[in-house]
Design a protein around this motif. Structure first.
Motif, short mmCIF file in Angstrom:
data_model
loop_
_atom_site.label_atom_id
_atom_site.label_comp_id
_atom_site.label_asym_id
_atom_site.label_seq_id
_atom_site.Cartn_x
_atom_site.Cartn_y
_atom_site.Cartn_z
N LEU A 223 -0.51 -16.76 -45.85
CA LEU A 223 -0.51 -17.08 -44.42
C LEU A 223 -1.61 -16.31 -43.68
O LEU A 223 -2.25 -16.84 -42.77
CB LEU A 223 0.87 -16.82 -43.81
N LYS A 224 -1.86 -15.04 -44.13
CA LYS A 224 -2.97 -14.27 -43.53
C LYS A 224 -4.30 -14.95 -43.85
O LYS A 224 -5.18 -15.07 -43.00
CB LYS A 224 -3.01 -12.86 -44.13
N ILE A 225 -4.46 -15.36 -45.10
CA ILE A 225 -5.72 -15.95 -45.53
C ILE A 225 -5.94 -17.30 -44.83
O ILE A 225 -7.07 -17.66 -44.49
CB ILE A 225 -5.74 -16.09 -47.08
N ASN A 226 -4.85 -18.01 -44.60
CA ASN A 226 -4.95 -19.30 -43.91
C ASN A 226 -5.57 -19.15 -42.52
O ASN A 226 -6.32 -20.02 -42.06
CB ASN A 226 -3.56 -19.95 -43.83
N LYS A 227 -5.27 -18.03 -41.85
CA LYS A 227 -5.87 -17.79 -40.52
C LYS A 227 -7.39 -17.72 -40.63
O LYS A 227 -8.11 -18.24 -39.78
CB LYS A 227 -5.34 -16.48 -39.93
N VAL A 228 -7.87 -17.07 -41.67
CA VAL A 228 -9.32 -16.91 -41.87
C VAL A 228 -9.95 -18.27 -42.22
O VAL A 228 -11.07 -18.58 -41.79
CB VAL A 228 -9.61 -15.85 -42.95
N GLN A 229 -9.23 -19.10 -42.97
CA GLN A 229 -9.71 -20.46 -43.26
C GLN A 229 -9.89 -21.24 -41.96
O GLN A 229 -10.92 -21.89 -41.73
CB GLN A 229 -8.68 -21.23 -44.11
N LYS A 230 -8.87 -21.16 -41.11
CA LYS A 230 -8.91 -21.92 -39.85
C LYS A 230 -10.03 -21.42 -38.94
O LYS A 230 -10.71 -22.23 -38.30
CB LYS A 230 -7.56 -21.81 -39.13
N GLU A 231 -10.21 -20.08 -38.91
CA GLU A 231 -11.30 -19.52 -38.10
C GLU A 231 -12.66 -20.01 -38.59
O GLU A 231 -13.55 -20.31 -37.78
CB GLU A 231 -11.27 -17.98 -38.15
N ALA A 232 -12.82 -20.11 -39.89
CA ALA A 232 -14.10 -20.58 -40.46
C ALA A 232 -14.38 -22.01 -40.00
O ALA A 232 -15.52 -22.34 -39.61
CB ALA A 232 -14.05 -20.51 -41.98
N LEU A 233 -13.36 -22.85 -40.00
CA LEU A 233 -13.55 -24.25 -39.58
C LEU A 233 -13.78 -24.34 -38.07
O LEU A 233 -14.58 -25.14 -37.60
CB LEU A 233 -12.35 -25.10 -40.01
N LYS A 234 -13.08 -23.47 -37.32
CA LYS A 234 -13.27 -23.45 -35.86
C LYS A 234 -14.69 -23.04 -35.51
O LYS A 234 -15.28 -23.58 -34.58
CB LYS A 234 -12.29 -22.47 -35.21
N LYS A 236 -17.30 -23.57 -37.16
CA LYS A 236 -18.23 -24.66 -37.43
C LYS A 236 -18.01 -25.84 -36.49
O LYS A 236 -18.96 -26.47 -36.04
CB LYS A 236 -18.08 -25.08 -38.90
N TYR A 237 -16.75 -26.15 -36.20
CA TYR A 237 -16.45 -27.40 -35.50
C TYR A 237 -15.84 -27.22 -34.12
O TYR A 237 -15.53 -28.20 -33.46
CB TYR A 237 -15.50 -28.26 -36.35
N GLY A 238 -15.65 -25.96 -33.70
CA GLY A 238 -14.96 -25.72 -32.43
C GLY A 238 -13.48 -26.02 -32.60
O GLY A 238 -13.02 -26.23 -33.72
N GLU A 239 -12.76 -26.02 -31.50
CA GLU A 239 -11.30 -26.24 -31.58
C GLU A 239 -11.03 -27.62 -32.13
O GLU A 239 -10.02 -27.92 -32.64
CB GLU A 239 -10.65 -26.06 -30.21
#
Ligand code: UDP
Length: 239
Positions: A223-234, A236-239
């Motif tokens: 779940l911690k790592i998932n936050k970092v995945q989402k931040e990486a996509l954000k 690149k692509y914004g919200e």
């Protein structure tokens, strides 16, 4: 050197060679979309691991035998560079990389909406540039970001993290050294939203209680790592 009993206790409680707490992952960095020519890509660093993932597709499967009339097929290739490990790795697939390629495809598949692309294939190339323990999990985590970057429709991300037992203690995200010295290593992948488990392997021995503790800890790590995945996509692509 003289140390007090309290100091001794705090040193032995830290217990991990790199000074991490039992539930602490190594420093993690993920970037999405870094290769121009791939449909999707990502780069991940976790402690001493450096991993690059490229995704091609979905595109029509050239090999007819590979085609499925109702869905796309996902193929994964996990590869370790010869210079990625202490002792030079002989180039080309071996038993270990064939196994990791297979379990990676199986861990990712439940997240993908494959029915949208009949007769197609999705290729995922995982290149381990430097390895320091836990590369299969790091590869799955990075591959999921690269698939999202490729615009692949997904029910959720897939995220992976291992827990295990070192010096009698259940710890998160084992380093290469801990994996070698430790009593058990258990890689876990989940879909973070509903916590569906898509990979669970175990090397070593755990009691039922230790297994449950390790599984809980691995899920928390995911779940911690998932936050970092989402931040990486954000990023690149914004919200
Ligand atoms: N390793 C190595 N040479 C090899 C295979 C692995 O030095 O040919 C190291 C590498 O750092 C890897 C670690 O051993 O991350 C643990 O390997 P394992 O097979 O447990 O897979 P992983 O933990 O990387 O998923």
């Amino acid at each position: 050197i003289i140390i007090t009993p309290d100091e001794f206790k705090s040193v032995s409680e830290a217990a991990r060679e790199d000074g991490r707490a039992p539930d602490e992952i190594r420093p993690l960095k993920i970037e999405a979309g870094i290769l121009e020519r791939a449909d999707g890509s990502s780069y991940l660093e976790l402690g001493g691991n450096k991993i690059l993932v490229a995704v091609y597709g979905p595109r029509e499967a050239q090999i007819k035998k590979l085609q499925r009339p109702d869905r796309a097929v996902i193929r994964c290739r996990y590869n370790m560079a010869p210079f990625s490990v202490e002792e030079r790795k002989r180039p080309g697939p071996d038993r270990r990389s064939v196994e990791i390629s297979k379990i990676t495809a199986e861990a990712l598949r439940p997240a993908l909406i494959l029915e949208k692309f009949p007769r197609s294939v999705i290729d995922v190339f995982i290149e381990v540039l430097e390895a320091e323990g836990g590369t299969r999990c790091a590869g799955i985590t990075a591959a999921s970001v690269a698939l999202a970057d490729a615009g692949m429709p997904m029910k959720d991300m897939v995220v992976a993290c291992a827990a295990g037992k070192v010096n009698g203690k259940i710890v998160l995200d084992l380093s290469e050294e801990e994996d070698k010295r430790g009593e058990a290593d258990m890689p876990v992948a989940i879909l973070p939203r509903n916590k569906e488990i898509t990979l669970l392997q175990s090397d070593g021995n755990l009691t039922q209680e230790e297994f449950e503790e390790a599984l809980d800890l691995a899920i928390k790590g995911c779940l911690k790592i998932n936050k970092v995945q989402k931040e990486a996509l954000k990023r690149k692509y914004g919200e």
